[in-house]
Design a protein around this motif. Structure first.
Motif, short mmCIF file in Angstrom:
data_model
loop_
_atom_site.label_atom_id
_atom_site.label_comp_id
_atom_site.label_asym_id
_atom_site.label_seq_id
_atom_site.Cartn_x
_atom_site.Cartn_y
_atom_site.Cartn_z
N GLU A 123 48.92 44.57 41.90
CA GLU A 123 49.44 45.19 40.96
C GLU A 123 48.62 46.56 40.59
OE1 GLU A 123 49.33 42.51 37.85
OE2 GLU A 123 51.06 41.15 38.60
N TYR A 124 47.35 46.32 40.70
CA TYR A 124 46.21 47.58 40.60
C TYR A 124 46.63 48.67 41.54
CZ TYR A 124 43.58 44.41 37.48
OH TYR A 124 43.16 43.85 36.46
N CYS A 125 46.68 48.41 42.68
CA CYS A 125 47.01 49.18 43.78
C CYS A 125 48.03 49.84 44.06
CB CYS A 125 46.73 48.30 45.14
SG CYS A 125 46.79 49.52 46.79
N ALA A 158 37.82 45.50 43.36
CA ALA A 158 37.17 44.21 42.59
C ALA A 158 37.95 43.13 42.47
CB ALA A 158 36.85 44.65 41.05
N ALA A 159 39.31 43.09 42.41
CA ALA A 159 40.14 42.23 42.47
C ALA A 159 40.33 41.50 43.80
CB ALA A 159 41.46 42.51 41.83
N TYR A 160 40.41 42.37 44.71
CA TYR A 160 40.54 42.01 46.22
C TYR A 160 39.11 40.94 46.58
CZ TYR A 160 41.17 42.10 51.24
OH TYR A 160 41.23 41.89 52.60
N ARG A 161 38.21 41.61 46.27
CA ARG A 161 36.79 40.75 46.53
C ARG A 161 36.64 39.32 45.88
NH1 ARG A 161 32.12 45.38 46.95
NH2 ARG A 161 33.00 46.46 48.60
N LEU A 162 37.39 39.29 44.68
CA LEU A 162 37.62 38.11 43.84
C LEU A 162 38.66 37.12 44.37
CD1 LEU A 162 36.72 39.40 40.37
CD2 LEU A 162 35.26 38.11 41.67
N GLU A 163 39.38 37.56 45.49
CA GLU A 163 40.25 37.05 46.09
C GLU A 163 41.67 36.69 45.05
OE1 GLU A 163 38.88 33.35 47.99
OE2 GLU A 163 37.68 34.37 49.34
N ARG A 164 41.70 37.40 44.31
CA ARG A 164 42.91 37.92 43.09
C ARG A 164 43.76 38.83 43.69
NH1 ARG A 164 39.51 38.25 37.61
NH2 ARG A 164 37.97 36.45 37.89
#
Length: 643
Positions: free
Chosen positions: A542-544, A530-536
């Motif tokens: 960190e999540y990964c 989700a964060a990747y798709r939001l370009e964050r």
């Protein structure tokens, strides 16, 4: 977008509640609120028996600490051995997302309702005093429990005028400031004192209960017993200032104060606990003297604690399973089997015990022993659908889908109206990719149990596997309307929102799932996406890393780690190393192995290492020859090579 915690309401009169323990449902007959909890009087559809469900006030509770506290106190209820003067907890079960302690129903109401009409005749007051004393003594002697809220409203009355103490520990369970309870599953401490915050009903509280952090022991309950006894014999309740003895002295004549009954009341309500009777054995001795003086005959002796029946062992074991106490549950089930042998119980009861035995063994990952236990259960009682259901679930956990389906069909031949069986059958059919049959089974389960969040999640996951993501989302929203704190439903909703290309909403939902289950690697994997798709990308990194710590080398995560690194730092050897690790981790997963080869090829192409990139695309196409994006990448490299 989901914002904050969803609201939920308590159960309502007339509402039908799915029961995990009974084939059928509970119907709510009455709702009684008090403090932080709610008590429901319910009727079982299969037997017609009335019971009481005790649980949180759903409108007030959102803390995981509160939930853990309730579960610890429920464990205390289950561990407390039966006694004639304690309202026993039969078992614990989760109903629509709330943990409920199921107790017996007292037909005679409670002592508070009786005292509303005034003082009781001496014989009756002394009868109830004996019952209250003996019940509290049993709880104190067995588990060193300090009730902390002894009062007439917590004294239930049966139709034969037997008093039974209730709400052991529930006052603590609903006390938001009590931080010193034992950790989940710990036995009660060896010391007779327990530290506490201020909790209880003021007009029955001992002076020490008004002091935050004070150490309480049995004598706090002795004080409350004295207040209740005074109220029974006079119809008057002393003021709630912790000085009941002074009030007793002011309102009674000297002749009355010289009787053994009033000497007992005054001793119990001493402001200094060092001057009170030390325990309920001492209280009983004084009470026996008061009984003889007032009624001219000896007091009946305390009742002996009855031996547990095999059925009671079933209930205790089931409650322990619901509280994740699997070793204890297995011990109780085995003891129940010995009891059934001792008492000459029939096959029906012994079949139940073998079922519970299998449930505990299955949770302990002792699969062969669990299946053998279920085999014994169906051998003893082949007409019991739950035995076939549990046997099927064990087989399904071992990926023996056809064998599991045979069990589910046998259960449905016996009782076609059990929603849980239809749900389990849907799971087995989905694993076999028999989606049309699975949809029929799941929809039948939802029809039978429309407010069961587990059933709704089963159908949602099935629909997700068929790419019916909008339908899956609708089922997950229905599940969360019933159980807003279902980590499983939230995690699946987050995944579904990602599949619907709604990453911002997915991120919000997945964070809530993480609050409930902080160590679920699938949640962290989806948070990464989700964060990747939001370009964050920094947040995604960190999540990964958290997901990799939880799940180990998972190909999907390693691919994402490489992609994130490329976005943050450009293609380099570290990104390539991520893809190499992903290729090794995806040895048995063609999709992710091909993906890892393709991503490595793209990174090598970005570095200008075109021949190596071409070889990577070729490797990926050997795994999945019909993958268009791999062919496109290979074609692009060939053009750059002018080939």
């Amino acid at each position: 977008m989901d914002q904050g915690q969803p609201k939920r309401e308590n159960f309502r009169v007339g509402q039908r509640l799915a029961s995990q323990r009974h084939i059928g449902h509970w119907t709510v007959l009455d709702v009684r609120r008090g403090g932080f909890g709610v008590v429901y009087v319910v009727r079982a559809s299969d037997t017609g028996a009335r019971r009481v469900l005790k649980t949180y006030d759903a409108r007030l509770l959102w803390s995981d600490e509160d939930r853990a506290r309730f579960e610890r106190e429920a464990l205390t209820w289950v561990r407390l051995r039966p006694h004639r003067h304690i309202a026993s907890a039969e078992h614990v079960e989760w109903i629509e997302g709330l943990p409920c302690v199921v107790t017996e129903y007292a037909e005679g109401g409670d002592l508070a309702r009786l005292l509303a009409a005034g003082a009781l005749p001496p014989a009756r007051a002394l009868r109830f005093a004996r019952h209250l004393c003996d019940g509290l003594r049993h709880a104190h002697d067995q588990l060193r429990l300090v009730h902390r809220d002894v009062k007439p409203a917590n004294c239930l009355l049966t139709s034969d005028h037997t008093l039974r103490v209730t709400d052991f520990g529930l006052a603590r369970a609903f006390d938001p400031g009590d931080a010193d309870l034992p950790r989940p599953g710990e036995p009660p401490p060896d010391t007779p004192a327990s530290h506490t915050s201020v909790a209880g009903t003021p007009r029955y509280m001992a002076p020490e209960q008004y002091v935050p952090g004070a150490a309480l022991d049995t004598r706090a309950d002795v004080y409350a017993f004295g207040v209740v006894l005074f109220q029974m014999v006079t119809g008057v309740l002393p003021p709630g200032d912790g000085r009941a003895k002074a009030y007793v002295d002011r309102t009674t004549g000297w002749r009355t104060r010289r009787t053994r009954l009033y000497r007992l009341i005054r001793a119990c309500t001493e402001p200094d606990r060092e001057n009170r009777p030390p325990d309920f054995a001492a209280v009983r001795e004084l009470l026996d003297g008061a009984y003889r003086q007032a009624l001219g005959r000896p007091a009946p002796p305390p009742p002996e604690s009855p031996l547990l029946t095999a059925e009671e062992y079933v209930s205790r074991a089931v409650g322990l399973i619901h509280l994740d106490r699997f070793d204890e549950a297995l011990t109780e089930a085995c003891e129940g089997l010995r009891t059934a042998e001792r008492d000459g119980d029939g096959d029906v009861v012994r079949s139940k015990l073998w079922q519970v035995n299998g449930m505990a063994l299955g949770r302990l990952h002792r699969a062969d022993e669990a299946l053998a236990a279920y085999d014994r259960a169906v051998e003893l009682n082949p007409e019991e659908p739950s035995a076939w259901l549990n046997r099927g679930n064990q087989l399904l956990s071992e990926k023996r889908h056809e064998d599991a389906l045979e069990c589910y069909d046998r259960a449905l031949e016996l009782r076609p109206d059990i929603g849980n069986v239809w749900g389990s059958k849907a799971n087995a059919l989905a694993d076999l990719e028999r989606f049309e049959e699975a949809e029929e089974a799941a929809s039948r389960a939802v029809e039978l149990r429309p407010r069961d969040p587990g059933i709704l999640v089963i159908r949602a996951m099935l629909r997700g596997r068929q790419y019916r993501h909008a339908d899956a989302l609708a089922d997950l929203d229905r599940a969360l309307a019933v159980a807003p704190r279902s980590a499983l439903a939230l995690a699946n909703k987050g995944n579904t929102l990602l599949l619907l290309s709604r990453p911002a909403e997915a991120l919000d939902v997945l964070r809530r799932a993480d609050d409930l289950e902080p160590d679920d690697p699938s949640v962290w994997c989806n948070l990464t996406l989700a964060a990747y798709r939001l370009e964050r990308y920094e947040q995604a990194g960190e999540y990964c890393e958290k997901a990799l710590r939880l799940a180990g080398d998972l190909a999907e995560l390693l691919v994402h780690k490489g992609l994130i690194h490329g976005k943050l730092h450009g293609s380099d050897e570290e990104e390539l190393a991520c893809y190499d690790r992903a290729i090794a981790a995806a040895e048995h997963d063609d999709d992710w192995r091909a993906t890892a080869w393709g991503r490595k090829g793209a990174a090598l192409a970005a570095l200008g290492r075109l021949e190596e990139a071409l070889a990577c695309y070729d490797e990926g196409l050997q795994v999945l020859p019909d993958t268009s994006w791999l062919r496109d990448g290979r074609q692009s490299v060939l053009k750059r090579l002018q080939r």
